[in-house]
Design a protein around this motif. Structure first.
Motif, PDB file in Angstrom:
ATOM      1  N   LEU A 282     -15.232  -8.981  17.538  1.00  0.00           N
ATOM      2  CA  LEU A 282     -13.360  -8.636  17.536  1.00  0.00           C
ATOM      3  C   LEU A 282     -13.062  -7.268  17.499  1.00  0.00           C
ATOM      4  N   PRO A 283     -12.234  -6.546  18.077  1.00  0.00           N
ATOM      5  CA  PRO A 283     -11.852  -5.379  17.725  1.00  0.00           C
ATOM      6  C   PRO A 283     -10.470  -5.520  17.168  1.00  0.00           C
ATOM      7  N   ILE A 284     -10.552  -5.967  15.587  1.00  0.00           N
ATOM      8  CA  ILE A 284      -9.495  -6.042  14.865  1.00  0.00           C
ATOM      9  C   ILE A 284      -8.841  -4.902  14.264  1.00  0.00           C
ATOM     10  N   TYR A 285      -7.570  -4.716  14.381  1.00  0.00           N
ATOM     11  CA  TYR A 285      -6.723  -3.656  13.748  1.00  0.00           C
ATOM     12  C   TYR A 285      -5.695  -4.214  12.773  1.00  0.00           C
ATOM     13  N   THR A 286      -5.773  -3.965  11.604  1.00  0.00           N
ATOM     14  CA  THR A 286      -4.809  -4.410  10.539  1.00  0.00           C
ATOM     15  C   THR A 286      -3.466  -3.616  10.567  1.00  0.00           C
ATOM     16  N   SER A 287      -2.326  -3.998   9.941  1.00  0.00           N
ATOM     17  CA  SER A 287      -1.132  -3.133  10.219  1.00  0.00           C
ATOM     18  C   SER A 287      -0.350  -3.216   9.066  1.00  0.00           C
ATOM     19  N   PHE A 288       0.483  -2.189   8.592  1.00  0.00           N
ATOM     20  CA  PHE A 288       1.500  -2.624   7.602  1.00  0.00           C
ATOM     21  C   PHE A 288       2.829  -2.150   8.289  1.00  0.00           C
ATOM     22  N   GLY A 289       3.932  -2.736   8.260  1.00  0.00           N
ATOM     23  CA  GLY A 289       5.129  -2.127   8.848  1.00  0.00           C
ATOM     24  C   GLY A 289       6.296  -3.293   8.519  1.00  0.00           C
ATOM     25  N   MET A 290       7.479  -2.956   8.931  1.00  0.00           N
ATOM     26  CA  MET A 290       8.602  -3.784   8.806  1.00  0.00           C
ATOM     27  C   MET A 290       9.645  -3.577   9.731  1.00  0.00           C
ATOM     28  N   THR A 291      10.599  -4.187   9.624  1.00  0.00           N
ATOM     29  CA  THR A 291      11.847  -3.983  10.629  1.00  0.00           C
ATOM     30  C   THR A 291      12.453  -2.742  10.587  1.00  0.00           C
ATOM     31  N   GLU A 292      12.404  -2.174   9.330  1.00  0.00           N
ATOM     32  CA  GLU A 292      13.106  -0.840   8.874  1.00  0.00           C
ATOM     33  C   GLU A 292      12.331   0.394   9.389  1.00  0.00           C
ATOM     34  N   THR A 293      11.071  -0.168   9.976  1.00  0.00           N
ATOM     35  CA  THR A 293      10.060   1.058  10.608  1.00  0.00           C
ATOM     36  C   THR A 293      10.068   0.936  12.004  1.00  0.00           C
ATOM     37  N   CYS A 294      10.731  -0.091  12.838  1.00  0.00           N
ATOM     38  CA  CYS A 294      10.453  -0.507  14.121  1.00  0.00           C
ATOM     39  C   CYS A 294       8.993  -1.124  14.138  1.00  0.00           C
ATOM     40  N   SER A 295       8.742  -2.083  13.429  1.00  0.00           N
ATOM     41  CA  SER A 295       7.398  -2.828  13.680  1.00  0.00           C
ATOM     42  C   SER A 295       6.459  -1.759  12.874  1.00  0.00           C
ATOM     43  N   GLN A 296       4.930  -1.801  13.271  1.00  0.00           N
ATOM     44  CA  GLN A 296       3.964  -1.290  12.379  1.00  0.00           C
ATOM     45  C   GLN A 296       3.956   0.256  12.044  1.00  0.00           C
TER      46      GLN A 296
ATOM     47  N   ILE B 268      -3.317   4.241  -2.933  1.00  0.00           N
ATOM     48  CA  ILE B 268      -4.234   5.156  -1.974  1.00  0.00           C
ATOM     49  C   ILE B 268      -5.349   5.317  -2.598  1.00  0.00           C
ATOM     50  N   SER B 269      -6.362   5.189  -1.858  1.00  0.00           N
ATOM     51  CA  SER B 269      -7.935   5.465  -2.428  1.00  0.00           C
ATOM     52  C   SER B 269      -8.874   6.064  -1.240  1.00  0.00           C
ATOM     53  N   ASN B 270      -9.487   7.033  -1.356  1.00  0.00           N
ATOM     54  CA  ASN B 270     -10.100   7.837  -0.303  1.00  0.00           C
ATOM     55  C   ASN B 270      -9.329   8.064   0.709  1.00  0.00           C
ATOM     56  N   GLY B 271      -8.013   8.275   0.544  1.00  0.00           N
ATOM     57  CA  GLY B 271      -7.294   8.776   1.826  1.00  0.00           C
ATOM     58  C   GLY B 271      -6.838   7.580   2.575  1.00  0.00           C
ATOM     59  N   TYR B 272      -6.928   6.331   2.193  1.00  0.00           N
ATOM     60  CA  TYR B 272      -6.415   5.112   2.642  1.00  0.00           C
ATOM     61  C   TYR B 272      -5.387   4.487   1.984  1.00  0.00           C
ATOM     62  N   LEU B 273      -4.565   3.532   2.644  1.00  0.00           N
ATOM     63  CA  LEU B 273      -3.608   2.829   1.877  1.00  0.00           C
ATOM     64  C   LEU B 273      -4.126   1.293   1.850  1.00  0.00           C
ATOM     65  N   TYR B 274      -3.954   0.859   0.682  1.00  0.00           N
ATOM     66  CA  TYR B 274      -4.121  -0.502   0.418  1.00  0.00           C
ATOM     67  C   TYR B 274      -2.766  -1.214  -0.105  1.00  0.00           C
ATOM     68  N   VAL B 275      -2.292  -2.036   0.559  1.00  0.00           N
ATOM     69  CA  VAL B 275      -1.073  -3.053   0.250  1.00  0.00           C
ATOM     70  C   VAL B 275      -1.433  -3.964  -0.552  1.00  0.00           C
ATOM     71  N   LEU B 276      -0.873  -4.006  -1.834  1.00  0.00           N
ATOM     72  CA  LEU B 276      -1.236  -5.001  -2.970  1.00  0.00           C
ATOM     73  C   LEU B 276      -0.138  -6.166  -2.804  1.00  0.00           C
ATOM     74  N   ASP B 277       1.025  -5.989  -2.370  1.00  0.00           N
ATOM     75  CA  ASP B 277       1.871  -7.038  -2.568  1.00  0.00           C
ATOM     76  C   ASP B 277       2.944  -6.877  -1.398  1.00  0.00           C
ATOM     77  N   ARG B 278       3.249  -7.926  -0.695  1.00  0.00           N
ATOM     78  CA  ARG B 278       4.087  -7.762   0.125  1.00  0.00           C
ATOM     79  C   ARG B 278       5.618  -8.036  -0.362  1.00  0.00           C
TER      80      ARG B 278
END
Length: 464
Positions: free
Chosen positions: A267-281, A351-361
């Motif tokens: 399955l072509p999975i895309y994971t995202s991070f965003g919020m209302t303040e950023t108009c979604s992802q 940030i690791s290897n140029g990628y973002l990891y969200v630890l806590d929402r």
């Protein structure tokens, strides 16, 4: 600039704009129906800022577009809120009118049906907007639980659509299945992307596994937005790829078991991070990103950084044209929400290897079935009982919803009945604690503050 729906109606009049279980409309038909709503609004001389409790119905889609064509600021309101909660939101930003099917005793309401009837005359036919005009206002809460009104401009929404398309490709031939509630930014943004780009939305009134599985299999669905819990349910129901080009996952962190199961089925999975303040992802990990860095939410750009990292982790800061310019309410929140042109998300990441990891929402946030639940909101309601000297709300794992709130209160006697009566009248049902426990002495830190993690440890020992 011409309204996006007007442009699609002129350029691609016969292309299907939206399909529901009750029928479908082309872009031309959707524009004509929305224009009638605009006429009603103009003839009634309705205020410039109007609230609506949209349902995932064709009628709500028509009314939302009618409000946009009429140049009104749309305030979307969660359909699960109590009247007390709705009044609190509307009064904070001076809204006098609510379009809703619900019956409230102390709110000026207009039924959706009354706006869908043919108007007797013609209203204003202006089909243009200014990019910096406010299109929508949505409520969110910070870790303090204080409601915040987020104004989103046309420019914010357009930038969000462009940013989304770069990481999560779609085009005019896409068919995007939408089963998220329209009052959420995640769904509302898809509604706007459809008229900006010209693709088809397949709208579901609610999440129904069997019907959605059939639609994916038989209607050529190419895109779908889900929260981890709904993805898990579809996987359990036997979800396969068929013609899917992208599954956009947001709202909460996806566990490794669900991700592995998805990848096993290609399955072509895309994971995202965003919020209302950023108009979604705001940032999205592609399948290629996930293959290399499975737990990341995407490659970091100059618009993202982690502030003052401690052991590699710190607050996630973002900037960009899709980020709101500032809260409408409370205005004082803006002073502590921006720094050097960046918005302070309140979320912790690294940030690791140029990628973002969200630890806590957000540190104390509870995410239940994609809905945000803020502990302090529940705590403030419960503390209205004078017999309760202190309380804490913590998350407990839930097989169906991911998390549910649990309440621990400090009191000399059992007050569960009084607590249930109080919260029934004050907060939406999805926020109700699934566990209520009394303690003589609630866990605190050495400086006297309530320790949430110690409270949760105590609770886990109690319920085992």
């Amino acid at each position: 600039m011409n309204h996006w729906l007007y442009t699609q109606a002129k350029n691609r009049p016969h292309h299907t704009a939206i399909r529901t279980g009750s029928g479908e409309l082309s872009f031309c038909e959707l524009y004509e129906r929305a224009a009638k709503v605009r006429n009603h609004i103009s003839l009634l001389d309705m205020p410039y800022r109007i609230a609506i409790q949209p349902k995932n119905h064709l009628s709500s889609v028509i009314i939302l577009h009618g409000l946009i064509l009429a140049g009104r600021e749309i305030v979307t309101v969660n359909t699960h809120l109590t009247e007390t909660e709705v009044i609190k939101q509307l009064s904070s930003i001076q809204v006098d009118v609510l379009i809703t099917d619900s019956i409230y005793g102390n709110i000026n309401c207009i039924s959706p049906e009354s706006l869908l009837n043919d108007s007797e005359g013609q209203g204003a036919e202006d089909t243009t907007f200014e990019p910096e005009d406010v299109l929508s206002i949505m409520f969110t809460s910070g870790t303090t639980g204080v409601q915040k009104a987020v104004p989103q401009t046309y420019s914010n929404h357009f930038a969000s659509a462009e940013r989304c398309k770069q990481a999560f490709p779609y085009d005019t031939d896409s068919k995007w299945l939408l089963c998220l509630p329209l009052y959420h930014i995640s769904a509302f943004s898809i509604l706007l992307r459809s008229v900006i780009e010209g693709f088809t939305i397949v709208l579901f009134e609610k999440f129904e596994e069997a019907a959605i599985m059939t639609s994916i299999k038989e209607q050529g669905i190419t895109h779908i937005s889900l929260v981890p819990q709904t993805l898990e349910w579809l996987l359990d129901a036997g979800l396969e790829r068929h013609e899917l080009q992208g599954l956009l996952i947001g709202g909460a962190k996806m566990d490794e078991r669900t991700l592995e199961k998805s990848l096993e089925r290609h399955l072509p999975i895309y994971t995202s991070f965003g919020m209302t303040e950023t108009c979604s992802q705001f940032i999205t990990a592609t399948p290629e990103d996930i293959e290399k860095y499975p737990n990341s939410v995407g490659r970091v750009t100059a618009d993202i950084k982690v502030a003052a990292p401690l052991n590699g982790a710190g607050e996630i800061l973002v900037r960009g044209d899709n980020v709101m310019n500032g809260y409408l309410y409370p205005a004082e929140a803006n002073a502590i929400s921006f720094t050097d042109g960046f918005f302070m998300t309140g979320d912790i990441g690294r940030i690791s290897n140029g990628y973002l990891y969200v630890l806590d929402r957000r540190r104390d946030l509870i995410i239940s079935g994609g809905e945000n639940i803020y502990p302090s909101e529940i705590e403030q309601v419960v503390l209205a009982l004078p017999e309760i000297t202190a309380c804490a709300v913590v998350p407990v794992d839930d097989e169906k919803w991911g998390q549910r709130p649990a309440l621990i209160y400090e009191a000399a006697e059992d007050l569960e009945e009084q607590i249930n009566t109080l919260i029934d009248d004050s907060i939406a049902k999805y926020k109700h604690p699934v566990i209520i426990k009394r303690t003589a002495h609630i866990e605190r830190t050495s400086n006297g503050k309530i320790s949430r993690h110690r409270v949760k440890e105590w609770l886990m020992n109690e319920v085992q």
